[in-house]
Scaffold this motif. Structure first.
Motif, PDB file in Angstrom:
ATOM      1  N   UNK A 175     -89.529 -27.832  64.937  1.00 39.86           N
ATOM      2  CA  UNK A 175     -90.100 -27.202  63.745  1.00 39.86           C
ATOM      3  C   UNK A 175     -89.004 -26.619  62.860  1.00 39.86           C
ATOM      4  N   UNK A 176     -88.008 -25.995  63.473  1.00 40.22           N
ATOM      5  CA  UNK A 176     -86.895 -25.452  62.681  1.00 40.22           C
ATOM      6  C   UNK A 176     -86.176 -26.574  61.937  1.00 40.22           C
ATOM      7  N   UNK A 177     -86.064 -27.738  62.575  1.00 42.35           N
ATOM      8  CA  UNK A 177     -85.433 -28.876  61.915  1.00 42.35           C
ATOM      9  C   UNK A 177     -86.236 -29.358  60.720  1.00 42.35           C
ATOM     10  N   UNK A 178     -87.563 -29.376  60.844  1.00 42.32           N
ATOM     11  CA  UNK A 178     -88.412 -29.802  59.729  1.00 42.32           C
ATOM     12  C   UNK A 178     -88.320 -28.828  58.558  1.00 42.32           C
ATOM     13  N   UNK A 179     -88.241 -27.535  58.869  1.00 42.80           N
ATOM     14  CA  UNK A 179     -88.091 -26.535  57.803  1.00 42.80           C
ATOM     15  C   UNK A 179     -86.765 -26.741  57.086  1.00 42.80           C
ATOM     16  N   UNK A 180     -85.716 -27.012  57.844  1.00 44.20           N
ATOM     17  CA  UNK A 180     -84.398 -27.217  57.249  1.00 44.20           C
ATOM     18  C   UNK A 180     -84.376 -28.459  56.354  1.00 44.20           C
ATOM     19  N   UNK A 181     -85.169 -29.472  56.717  1.00 44.65           N
ATOM     20  CA  UNK A 181     -85.235 -30.692  55.904  1.00 44.65           C
ATOM     21  C   UNK A 181     -86.116 -30.521  54.669  1.00 44.65           C
ATOM     22  N   UNK A 231     -89.432 -30.223  54.774  1.00 39.90           N
ATOM     23  CA  UNK A 231     -90.680 -30.966  54.957  1.00 39.90           C
ATOM     24  C   UNK A 231     -91.852 -30.075  55.341  1.00 39.90           C
ATOM     25  N   UNK A 232     -91.588 -28.815  55.666  1.00 37.06           N
ATOM     26  CA  UNK A 232     -92.642 -27.844  55.927  1.00 37.06           C
ATOM     27  C   UNK A 232     -92.047 -26.451  55.734  1.00 37.06           C
ATOM     28  N   UNK A 233     -92.863 -25.431  55.991  1.00 31.53           N
ATOM     29  CA  UNK A 233     -92.399 -24.047  55.818  1.00 31.53           C
ATOM     30  C   UNK A 233     -92.551 -23.305  57.139  1.00 31.53           C
ATOM     31  N   UNK A 234     -91.831 -22.215  57.273  1.00 36.59           N
ATOM     32  CA  UNK A 234     -91.765 -21.488  58.545  1.00 36.59           C
ATOM     33  C   UNK A 234     -93.125 -21.049  59.091  1.00 36.59           C
ATOM     34  N   UNK A 235     -94.066 -20.561  58.266  1.00 36.93           N
ATOM     35  CA  UNK A 235     -95.339 -20.069  58.822  1.00 36.93           C
ATOM     36  C   UNK A 235     -96.209 -21.142  59.485  1.00 36.93           C
ATOM     37  N   UNK A 236     -95.807 -22.394  59.444  1.00 41.75           N
ATOM     38  CA  UNK A 236     -96.658 -23.456  60.009  1.00 41.75           C
ATOM     39  C   UNK A 236     -96.332 -23.756  61.474  1.00 41.75           C
ATOM     40  N   UNK A 237     -95.493 -22.946  62.107  1.00 45.54           N
ATOM     41  CA  UNK A 237     -95.060 -23.273  63.471  1.00 45.54           C
ATOM     42  C   UNK A 237     -96.220 -23.310  64.456  1.00 45.54           C
ATOM     43  N   UNK A 238     -97.164 -22.386  64.340  1.00 42.50           N
ATOM     44  CA  UNK A 238     -98.298 -22.363  65.272  1.00 42.50           C
ATOM     45  C   UNK A 238     -99.147 -23.626  65.124  1.00 42.50           C
ATOM     46  N   UNK A 266     -95.413 -37.202  64.931  1.00 36.66           N
ATOM     47  CA  UNK A 266     -96.197 -35.970  64.761  1.00 36.66           C
ATOM     48  C   UNK A 266     -96.342 -35.642  63.280  1.00 36.66           C
ATOM     49  N   UNK A 267     -95.263 -35.780  62.536  1.00 34.61           N
ATOM     50  CA  UNK A 267     -95.283 -35.456  61.108  1.00 34.61           C
ATOM     51  C   UNK A 267     -96.245 -36.365  60.345  1.00 34.61           C
ATOM     52  N   UNK A 268     -96.246 -37.661  60.679  1.00 38.08           N
ATOM     53  CA  UNK A 268     -97.131 -38.610  59.995  1.00 38.08           C
ATOM     54  C   UNK A 268     -98.598 -38.283  60.250  1.00 38.08           C
ATOM     55  N   UNK A 269     -98.919 -37.882  61.481  1.00 34.06           N
ATOM     56  CA  UNK A 269    -100.312 -37.566  61.813  1.00 34.06           C
ATOM     57  C   UNK A 269    -100.723 -36.177  61.328  1.00 34.06           C
ATOM     58  N   UNK A 270     -99.753 -35.321  61.128  1.00 39.67           N
ATOM     59  CA  UNK A 270    -100.043 -33.932  60.758  1.00 39.67           C
ATOM     60  C   UNK A 270    -100.135 -33.757  59.239  1.00 39.67           C
ATOM     61  N   UNK A 271     -99.053 -34.015  58.528  1.00 41.14           N
ATOM     62  CA  UNK A 271     -99.009 -33.790  57.085  1.00 41.14           C
ATOM     63  C   UNK A 271     -99.091 -35.078  56.268  1.00 41.14           C
ATOM     64  N   UNK A 272     -98.863 -36.198  56.912  1.00 37.93           N
ATOM     65  CA  UNK A 272     -98.870 -37.466  56.192  1.00 37.93           C
ATOM     66  C   UNK A 272    -100.206 -38.183  56.287  1.00 37.93           C
TER      67      UNK A 272
END
Length: 261
Positions: A75-81, A83-90, A121-127
């Protein structure tokens, strides 16, 4: 008394003397032909049965705390890229729990190929996924809910076939006061045309690798191409990330971990 000389009578001409008869040839008995050896019938030994392929062993269960470590890291890697924001970790953690095969399957794939595990996971979640053959109405139903967050709506009109064998179509795209005619064979071509309309708004639909026949896309604001070109966490297929060599079939640039061009 005078001697008498007896003349030997000569045979009449034209009548050759008979040659002495030759004794008849006695034909030697030919040795009896040996009977052909009986063909030996080779008995085929029953082929050895191939060992049955054993199913792959189940993944090693995660060690205590391992799932949480990988979730935090990914999740930290996705935030750094970007592609998402920190509050979405849960929420991201819940998507890991719903991974095909469960958390153990995610951890097993993350250990060996983190880019596959996280991209899926990203494709099924946000894509969203688009099949190889699609209808315009179906893809608009995926595109517009995402554009609505930016108060935008995309319309497609005058769709016509150019070549059905090549699956080539064209349509007029309308976004606000912008219009553009696009030709497309697949969802990638279609969304490239959409991205040209979105360029001024710093939005783009990014294509995610699926390692299958379908397509997957993710709407991103102001993509960070300097970081997204590194495919070790997420594999994105774009001109900016095609830095891994050339396609063996057509020579087009490809990126690392791409399944095709």
């Amino acid at each position: 008394m005078p001697l008498r000389f007896w003349k030997k009578e000569k045979p009449d001409k034209g009548k050759p003397e008979k040659e002495p008869e030759k004794p008849p040839k006695v034909e030697k008995e030919r040795p009896a032909a040996k009977p052909a050896p009986a063909e030996t019938v080779l008995k085929q030994e029953p082929s050895a049965k191939k060992p049955e392929e054993k199913p792959a062993p189940p993944p090693t269960p995660p060690k205590p705390g391992e799932v949480e470590v990988f979730v935090n890291e990914a999740h930290a890697g996705l935030v750094d890229l970007g592609l998402t924001v920190a509050p979405t970790k849960a929420v991201f953690a819940k998507r890991i729990a719903a991974y095909p095969g469960g958390e153990g399957a995610f951890v097993a794939e993350y250990r060996t190929a983190p880019y596959k595990a996280v991209t899926r996971v990203l494709a099924d979640w946000l894509g969203f996924h688009v099949p190889e053959t699609f209808e315009l109405d179906a893809i608009l139903k995926e595109v517009n809910p995402r554009l609505s967050s930016f108060k935008l709506t995309l319309a497609a009109k005058d769709a016509t076939w150019l070549d059905q064998e090549l699956n080539l179509r064209k349509a007029k795209l309308i976004l606000g006061d912008q219009e553009k005619v696009v030709r497309f064979k697949d969802a990638r071509d279609f969304l490239k045309g959409v991205n040209e309309l979105l360029a001024g708004r710093k939005l783009a639909f990014l294509e995610l690798e699926t390692w299958a026949d379908d397509f997957a896309f993710l709407l991103v604001r102001d993509p960070r191409w300097d970081k997204l070109k590194n495919p070790e966490l997420v594999v994105i297929k774009a001109d900016q990330t095609a830095t891994g060599g050339e396609c063996g079939e057509c020579g087009a640039p490809v990126g690392k971990y791409w399944s095709d061009c």
